[in-house]
Design a protein around this motif. Structure first.
Motif, mmCIF file in Angstrom:
data_model
loop_
_atom_site.group_PDB
_atom_site.id
_atom_site.type_symbol
_atom_site.label_atom_id
_atom_site.label_comp_id
_atom_site.label_asym_id
_atom_site.label_seq_id
_atom_site.Cartn_x
_atom_site.Cartn_y
_atom_site.Cartn_z
ATOM 1 N N VAL A 1 1.216 -1.269 0.411
ATOM 2 C CA VAL A 1 0.193 0.077 -0.142
ATOM 3 C C VAL A 1 0.815 1.420 -0.219
ATOM 4 O O VAL A 1 0.678 1.880 -0.765
ATOM 5 C CB VAL A 1 -1.163 -0.127 0.816
ATOM 6 C CG1 VAL A 1 -1.012 1.511 0.762
ATOM 7 C CG2 VAL A 1 -2.107 -1.262 0.996
ATOM 8 N N PHE A 2 2.234 0.831 0.484
ATOM 9 C CA PHE A 2 3.051 2.558 0.764
ATOM 10 C C PHE A 2 3.609 2.462 -0.515
ATOM 11 O O PHE A 2 3.759 3.286 -1.656
ATOM 12 C CB PHE A 2 4.102 2.235 1.407
ATOM 13 C CG PHE A 2 5.393 2.926 1.531
ATOM 14 C CD1 PHE A 2 4.858 4.284 2.126
ATOM 15 C CD2 PHE A 2 6.566 2.298 1.032
ATOM 16 C CE1 PHE A 2 5.850 5.195 1.832
ATOM 17 C CE2 PHE A 2 7.354 3.556 0.884
ATOM 18 C CZ PHE A 2 7.345 5.076 1.697
ATOM 19 N N LYS A 3 3.709 1.758 -1.727
ATOM 20 C CA LYS A 3 4.043 1.878 -2.868
ATOM 21 C C LYS A 3 3.271 2.382 -3.827
ATOM 22 O O LYS A 3 3.214 3.150 -4.253
ATOM 23 C CB LYS A 3 4.784 0.121 -3.551
ATOM 24 C CG LYS A 3 6.237 -0.644 -2.684
ATOM 25 C CD LYS A 3 6.400 -1.673 -3.457
ATOM 26 C CE LYS A 3 6.905 -1.642 -5.247
ATOM 27 N NZ LYS A 3 8.759 -0.703 -5.055
ATOM 28 N N MET A 4 2.088 1.638 -3.774
ATOM 29 C CA MET A 4 0.551 2.262 -4.124
ATOM 30 C C MET A 4 0.027 4.195 -3.822
ATOM 31 O O MET A 4 -0.696 4.357 -4.710
ATOM 32 C CB MET A 4 -0.211 1.202 -4.233
ATOM 33 C CG MET A 4 0.312 -0.007 -4.927
ATOM 34 S SD MET A 4 -0.917 -1.317 -4.303
ATOM 35 C CE MET A 4 -2.540 -1.255 -5.603
ATOM 36 N N PHE B 1 -0.673 7.806 1.933
ATOM 37 C CA PHE B 1 -2.006 7.650 2.812
ATOM 38 C C PHE B 1 -1.598 6.539 3.560
ATOM 39 O O PHE B 1 -2.574 6.034 4.060
ATOM 40 C CB PHE B 1 -3.062 8.263 2.340
ATOM 41 C CG PHE B 1 -3.363 9.096 1.743
ATOM 42 C CD1 PHE B 1 -3.989 10.609 2.995
ATOM 43 C CD2 PHE B 1 -3.891 8.905 0.660
ATOM 44 C CE1 PHE B 1 -4.312 11.818 2.594
ATOM 45 C CE2 PHE B 1 -4.529 10.618 1.074
ATOM 46 C CZ PHE B 1 -4.915 12.028 1.399
ATOM 47 N N SER B 2 -0.202 5.877 3.370
ATOM 48 C CA SER B 2 -0.474 4.225 3.839
ATOM 49 C C SER B 2 0.150 4.173 5.368
ATOM 50 O O SER B 2 -0.299 3.596 5.719
ATOM 51 C CB SER B 2 1.154 4.191 2.983
ATOM 52 O OG SER B 2 2.471 4.907 3.399
ATOM 53 N N TYR B 3 -0.106 5.632 5.688
ATOM 54 C CA TYR B 3 0.136 5.462 7.492
ATOM 55 C C TYR B 3 -1.080 4.550 8.003
ATOM 56 O O TYR B 3 -0.958 3.627 9.265
ATOM 57 C CB TYR B 3 0.618 6.676 7.951
ATOM 58 C CG TYR B 3 -0.405 7.629 7.471
ATOM 59 C CD1 TYR B 3 -1.476 8.109 8.332
ATOM 60 C CD2 TYR B 3 -0.499 8.341 6.818
ATOM 61 C CE1 TYR B 3 -2.470 8.799 8.760
ATOM 62 C CE2 TYR B 3 -1.611 9.222 6.423
ATOM 63 C CZ TYR B 3 -2.325 10.010 7.437
ATOM 64 O OH TYR B 3 -2.880 10.855 7.094
ATOM 65 N N TRP C 1 -10.816 -6.993 3.886
ATOM 66 C CA TRP C 1 -10.447 -6.628 2.564
ATOM 67 C C TRP C 1 -10.645 -4.435 2.202
ATOM 68 O O TRP C 1 -9.833 -4.827 1.057
ATOM 69 C CB TRP C 1 -11.564 -6.805 1.427
ATOM 70 C CG TRP C 1 -11.586 -8.629 1.793
ATOM 71 C CD1 TRP C 1 -11.720 -9.571 2.924
ATOM 72 C CD2 TRP C 1 -11.138 -9.456 1.040
ATOM 73 N NE1 TRP C 1 -11.345 -10.194 2.526
ATOM 74 C CE2 TRP C 1 -10.838 -10.947 1.277
ATOM 75 C CE3 TRP C 1 -10.155 -9.661 -0.185
ATOM 76 C CZ2 TRP C 1 -10.295 -11.647 0.263
ATOM 77 C CZ3 TRP C 1 -9.853 -10.362 -0.918
ATOM 78 C CH2 TRP C 1 -10.430 -11.743 -0.687
ATOM 79 N N LEU C 2 -11.322 -4.140 3.108
ATOM 80 C CA LEU C 2 -12.302 -2.661 2.028
ATOM 81 C C LEU C 2 -11.182 -1.620 2.980
ATOM 82 O O LEU C 2 -10.407 -0.505 2.105
ATOM 83 C CB LEU C 2 -13.197 -2.448 2.733
ATOM 84 C CG LEU C 2 -14.668 -3.597 2.614
ATOM 85 C CD1 LEU C 2 -15.875 -3.021 3.443
ATOM 86 C CD2 LEU C 2 -14.807 -3.076 1.586
ATOM 87 N N THR C 3 -10.337 -1.778 3.685
ATOM 88 C CA THR C 3 -9.752 -1.231 4.091
ATOM 89 C C THR C 3 -7.956 -0.666 3.717
ATOM 90 O O THR C 3 -7.802 0.507 3.110
ATOM 91 C CB THR C 3 -8.713 -1.342 5.615
ATOM 92 O OG1 THR C 3 -9.791 -1.719 6.407
ATOM 93 C CG2 THR C 3 -7.652 -0.131 6.024
ATOM 94 N N PRO C 4 -7.364 -1.158 2.547
ATOM 95 C CA PRO C 4 -5.966 -1.116 1.950
ATOM 96 C C PRO C 4 -6.876 -0.347 1.130
ATOM 97 O O PRO C 4 -6.130 0.396 0.037
ATOM 98 C CB PRO C 4 -5.044 -2.215 1.811
ATOM 99 C CG PRO C 4 -6.339 -3.167 2.455
ATOM 100 C CD PRO C 4 -7.090 -2.935 3.719
ATOM 101 N N LEU C 5 -8.397 -0.908 0.730
ATOM 102 C CA LEU C 5 -8.541 -0.673 -0.825
ATOM 103 C C LEU C 5 -8.977 0.938 -0.547
ATOM 104 O O LEU C 5 -8.932 2.324 -1.693
ATOM 105 C CB LEU C 5 -9.809 -1.373 -1.378
ATOM 106 C CG LEU C 5 -9.203 -2.535 -1.698
ATOM 107 C CD1 LEU C 5 -10.289 -3.359 -2.220
ATOM 108 C CD2 LEU C 5 -8.047 -2.914 -3.029
ATOM 109 N N ALA C 6 -9.820 0.793 1.013
ATOM 110 C CA ALA C 6 -10.507 2.710 0.148
ATOM 111 C C ALA C 6 -8.271 3.536 0.821
ATOM 112 O O ALA C 6 -8.632 4.799 -0.304
ATOM 113 C CB ALA C 6 -10.573 2.765 2.103
ATOM 114 N N VAL C 7 -7.313 3.197 1.416
ATOM 115 C CA VAL C 7 -6.392 3.537 1.499
ATOM 116 C C VAL C 7 -5.862 4.668 0.336
ATOM 117 O O VAL C 7 -5.945 5.551 -0.116
ATOM 118 C CB VAL C 7 -5.317 3.375 2.695
ATOM 119 C CG1 VAL C 7 -4.290 3.838 2.891
ATOM 120 C CG2 VAL C 7 -5.681 3.148 4.006
ATOM 121 N N ILE C 8 -5.380 3.359 -0.150
ATOM 122 C CA ILE C 8 -5.363 3.489 -2.110
ATOM 123 C C ILE C 8 -6.280 4.564 -3.262
ATOM 124 O O ILE C 8 -5.910 4.894 -3.991
ATOM 125 C CB ILE C 8 -5.061 2.376 -2.575
ATOM 126 C CG1 ILE C 8 -5.907 1.542 -2.659
ATOM 127 C CG2 ILE C 8 -3.359 1.638 -1.778
ATOM 128 C CD1 ILE C 8 -5.487 -0.297 -3.492
#
Length: 395
Positions: free
Chosen positions: A111-114, A118-120, A303-310
């Protein structure tokens, strides 16, 4: 806020340890009910260790109707870890949790790479921390995010293979084929979509066929359960039933609402000025699917949290992100306290209150979807123009 790889690594490690501390209470108390619900530390990992014969080394799909209720790769992971980890329910949980923690760290770095700015948010998201060791979902989430990462970087072969693996681990990523098809259509590259879908299908068949041929009843159990199950915990249908609106033909209604939601999403995506990235819109598909499905397991927030972040566009989206996370953590507490009451605890949450909180959670996820979709409004074109869009700007 810009952060470094080291900061993300540290935050993800801290989140993994905090989540472990939460679940370790149940391990130390032998996963007893209602205690495991009162302390919100229930996990499928120890529960299925004995119930599915994993403690005896039984192959995950050889027990017919008692086989694991998951797709092939997840079942293989459950079986293989039971074979490698020393016998004992807590040993199995600790070993599985270690692997899940490593996966969460990997996902946080991806997620940091993407989305570095906001990856934090991922390792700080309370609902994600609270749910990390409920189930094995992180295995599928990792491969799904790899599929998204590679797709947006034009590594379509690697992406298609990763998606096939993800679908073979947990079936939810299959719905990503819808926005992928729309993106290829907008780029006027439908031949590429056919190739992409074929590679995904071939990967899925290659993984599933040996199990389907050798233990067909066990392999089919997951699909049979999901096709024929009634409304279950966390779903819109279960909540409405408990609130007095017990709708008939819920299977058909669920499919109908899903079709309406995905069709609306397709129309919306076709009207954007330029084809969006998969990372920007994957969250839309998952929210729609989970809002109308017949079950919402507490770990689905992973499932939703990393998708929401990116998918976040700028700092103005943070308020709705935290509002949604608040609703998810409220639901996390509600489901366990309701199950505590069901299993005989002195205190617990009545079914009506639990159902209202379920609707609040669904509403918060839809609010997140609407907010993120609104960020693209300035990129919309008239319906008659979308066929002309090849990625250039319109005047």
């Amino acid at each position: 806020m810009r952060v470094s790889t080291r900061v993300i690594l540290l935050l993800a490690l801290l989140a993994s340890l905090l989540s472990f501390a939460k679940f370790n209470h149940c391990a130390e108390n032998n996963w007893q009910s209602p205690d495991q619900y009162v302390h919100a530390c229930y996990s499928d990992i120890p529960a299925l260790y004995g119930e599915r014969g994993l403690d005896k080394g039984v192959w995950a799909y050889s027990s017919g109707a008692e086989s694991v209720e998951y797709p092939v790769i997840q079942g293989a992971v459950m079986w293989a870890t039971a074979k490698v980890i020393p016998a004992g329910v807590n040993n199995y949980f600790y070993g599985s949790a270690l692997l899940l923690a490593l996966l969460f760290i990997f996902i946080s770095l991806l997620v940091f790479k993407m989305k570095p700015e906001f990856s934090y948010l991922l390792p700080l998201a309370p609902a994600a921390i609270a749910s990390m060791y409920i189930n094995w979902d992180l295995w599928a989430i990792a491969t799904m995010l790899l599929a998204i990462y590679w797709f947006d970087r034009k590594a379509e072969l690697a992406s298609a293979i990763a998606l096939g693996i993800a679908i073979s681990t947990k079936f939810l990523p299959v719905f990503l084929l819808i926005p992928i098809a729309i993106i290829f259509f907008r780029q006027e590259k439908m031949a590429k979509f056919v190739k992409y879908a074929a590679i995904t299908l071939i990967t899925f068949i290659a993984i599933n066929l040996p199990v389907a041929l050798t233990t067909p009843e066990g392999w089919w159990r997951f699909y049979d359960l999901n096709l024929n199950r009634g409304s279950d915990w966390g779903s819109l249908w279960y909540a409405l039933s408990n609130l007095g609106l017990d709708l008939t033909h819920q299977n058909y209604l669920s499919v109908l609402l899903l079709a309406i939601g995905l069709t609306s999403l397709a129309i919306y995506l076709l009207q954007l000025r330029t084809p969006p990235q998969l990372a920007q819109i994957a969250i839309f598909v998952m929210i729609i699917v989970m809002a109308v499905s017949k079950v919402y397991s507490p770990q689905y927030v992973l499932w939703l949290t990393p998708l929401a972040v990116i998918a976040l566009a700028d700092k103005r989206d943070l308020k709705v992100f935290w509002f949604w996370q608040g609703a998810e953590i409220l639901y996390h507490l509600a489901i366990w306290q309701h199950l505590a009451q069901v299993t005989g605890a002195k205190f617990g949450l009545p079914v009506v209150t639990y159902s209202v909180i379920t609707l609040i959670r669904i509403g918060a996820s839809i609010a997140l979807l609407v907010r993120l979709a609104a960020r693209h409004q300035s990129s919309r074109v008239f319906p008659s123009q979308f066929l002309l869009s090849t990625g250039e700007s319109y005047p």
